[in-house]
Enzyme design. Structure first.
Site, PDB file in Angstrom:
ATOM      1  CD  GLU A  14      -5.892   4.942  -0.468  1.00  0.00           C
ATOM      2  OE1 GLU A  14      -5.771   4.971   0.705  1.00  0.00           O
ATOM      3  OE2 GLU A  14      -6.834   4.589  -1.132  1.00  0.00           O
ATOM      4  CE1 TYR A  66      -3.547   2.651   1.245  1.00  0.00           C
ATOM      5  CE2 TYR A  66      -1.721   3.506   2.136  1.00  0.00           C
ATOM      6  CZ  TYR A  66      -3.067   3.669   1.958  1.00  0.00           C
ATOM      7  OH  TYR A  66      -3.812   4.888   2.095  1.00  0.00           O
TER       8      TYR A  66
END
Ligand code: GDP
Ligand code: MN
Length: 381
Positions: A189, A101
Site C-alpha cells: 500500500e 492512494y
C-alpha cells in the site's frame, strides 16, 4: 509479517518503485548524521507497525540540524497507539502537489490480486470508502496476464487522476505489482502516492505485508523482523506459546482448537458483538495455559467481557475449570466471563466452577446462548 515503512521502501526501490532518499536511525546522533548527509529539509518519521503516525505527531519536518535534533528527540521513545518508537526514518523532504492512494492486495474471494487507485490519498482510505466510494477505482489482475498497461490506464481513468501523470502512475502500479508477486506480499500500500510540485510520482509512504508462510524463500526479508516492533499483546501471547491474533472489538475470546475459535468469532459477530481477539488455547489445555491465556486476554484494556468456549475432547473440561479458578484467584478480573463447557468431563468442570463460586461468571449450555449472553454483558459494561 508486516514491514516498517523504510523496510517496505527498500523493497520498493529494489523493484524500481521511486522513493525519496532516506536513512534509518535509532539514536539522535544517527538521525543528525543522516540529515547532514541527505541535506535539509528532511522529514523525521517514526518507524512503528501502525498507521496514522502523522496525526499522532510521529512525522515532522525539519529545516535544519537544530530542528532535526529536536524532532528526533521528541519522536524517539514516543508511544503511538501502544507501539513504542525505537527507530526513525530520516528522509529528504518532498514538496507536495497532490496526494493519491495506491494498493495491491490479495482478494481471497475473487482468488486474484486486486489493484486500487484513488485520487483521495493522504487520509484514511476507509474514510474515503465510506464517504465517497466512487473516488476509489478497483481492478482485479489476471495473474496469468500479469499487470498490463491497460490496467493502469483503466484505473487512472476511473480514479480521475490528473492527465499528465497517467503514464507514470500506471508504471508505478506495474512495479508495485511486480514487487507484490516477487516478494510474496499479501498487501502493498502506498498512501500517499505523491505527485510532487515538479510532477514527479513518488511513493511517500509504504505499508507492506509479506505472507509469513513464504518467508523461507525470502531470507533477507525474514531478517527484517524485530519482535520488539510487533503488537505488545501479540508479543506477550507468543512468549507464552499461545496462538493469538489481536482484533478490534471488546469481547475477549478463548477456545480450544482453531476451528472452534473461528466459529466462535463468527457466532459472536452474528450475535452483534465484536471480538477482541482470536485465542486458541490448544488441545489438552492445562490449567497453567488457561491462566496464561486469561492474563493475555485481560491485558487488552478494551475488553469488557470474555467468552470461554471449550469443547472437551483431549482437553478435559475439569482442567479448564481449574485453570479458570486459579486465574480468578491470581488476576481477580473485573469483567464478566461467560463459560460454555461441553464434552469430556463437562459436568465435573461445571461443578468445580459452581463450588468455587467465582464472582461474575456465567455458565451457558450452548454456544449460541453463550454468544448472546456475552454480547449482552459486554454492551452493558
Ligand atoms: P502515516 O500518517 O503513518 O500514514 O505517515 P505518512 O508517511 O503517510 O505521512 C503522513 C503525512 O505527512 C503525509 O500524508 C504527508 O502529508 C506528510 N509528509 C510526509 N512526508 C512528507 C514530506 O516529505 N514533505 C511534506 N511536505 N509532507 C510530508
Ligand atoms: Mn501514510
Amino acid at each position: 509479517m508486516d514491514l516498517l515503512e523504510y523496510q517496505g521502501k527498500q523493497l520498493f526501490a529494489k523493484h524500481g518503485v521511486p522513493v525519496p532518499e532516506g536513512r534509518p536511525a535509532s539514536t539522535v546522533e544517527e538521525a543528525v548524521a543522516a540529515g547532514e548527509e541527505l541535506g535539509y529539509p528532511v522529514v523525521v518519521k517514526a518507524q512503528v507497525l501502525i498507521g496514522g503516525r502523522g496525526k499522532a505527531g510521529g512525522v515532522k519536518l525539519a529545516k535544519d540540524k537544530a530542528e532535526l535534533e529536536q524532532n528526533a528527540e521528541a519522536i524517539l521513545g514516543m508511544d503511538i497507539k501502544g507501539f513504542t518508537v525505537h527507530e526513525l526514518y530520516i528522509e529528504k523532504a518532498s514538496e507536495i502537489d497532490e496526494e493519491y492512494y495506491a494498493a495491491i492486495l490479495l482478494d481471497r474471494t475473487a482468488r486474484k490480486p486486486m489493484a486500487m487507485l484513488s485520487r483521495k490519498g493522504g487520509m484514511d482510505i476507509e474514510a474515503v470508502a465510506d464517504e465517497d466510494p466512487s473516488a476509489i477505482a478497483i481492478e482485479h489482475i489476471d495473474p496469468l496476464l500479469g499487470f498490463r498497461d491497460f490496467y493502469g490506464r483503466k484505473l487512472a481513468f476511473e480514479a480521475q487522476i490528473a492527465d499528465d501523470v497517467v503514464g507514470p502512475v500506471g508504471a508505478m502500479l506495474g512495479k508495485l505489482y511486480e514487487a507484490f508477486v516477487a516478494e510474496d506480499a499479501v498487501l502493498v500500500e502506498v498512501n500517499p502516492l505523491l505527485i510532487t510540485k515538479d510532477r514527479q510520482v513518488v511513493a511517500l509512504d509504504s505499508k507492506v505485508t509479506i505472507d509469513g508462510n513464504a518467508l523461507y524463500r525470502h531470507k533477507d526479508t525474514a531478517e527484517m523482523r524485530n519482535p520488539s516492533d510487533e503488537d505488545p499483546q501479540e508479543q506477550m501471547a507468543r512468549e507464552r506459546g499461545l496462538t493469538f491474533v489481536k482484533l478490534d472489538g471488546n469481547i475477549g475470546i478463548l477456545g480450544n482448537g482453531a476451528g472452534l475459535v473461528m466459529s466462535t468469532l463468527d457466532v459472536v459477530a452474528q450475535a452483534g458483538g465484536e471480538p477482541a481477539n482470536f485465542l486458541d488455547a490448544g488441545g489438552g489445555s492445562k490449567a497453567e495455559a488457561i491462566v496464561n491465556a486469561v492474563e493475555v486476554i485481560l491485558s487488552n484494556e478494551k475488553v469488557t467481557a470474555v467468552l470461554f468456549n471449550i469443547f472437551g475432547g483431549i482437553t478435559r473440561c475439569d482442567e479448564v475449570a481449574n485453570g479458570l479458578v486459579t486465574a480468578f484467584k491470581q488476576l481477580k478480573p473485573s469483567v464478566p466471563f461467560v463459560v460454555r463447557l461441553d464434552g469430556t468431563n463437562d459436568e465435573e468442570g461445571r461443578k468445580i466452577l459452581a463450588d468455587a463460586d467465582l464472582p461474575n461468571v456465567h455458565i451457558e449450555e450452548t454456544m449460541l446462548g453463550a454468544a448472546d449472553r456475552v454480547v449482552e454483558l459486554a454492551n452493558a459494561a
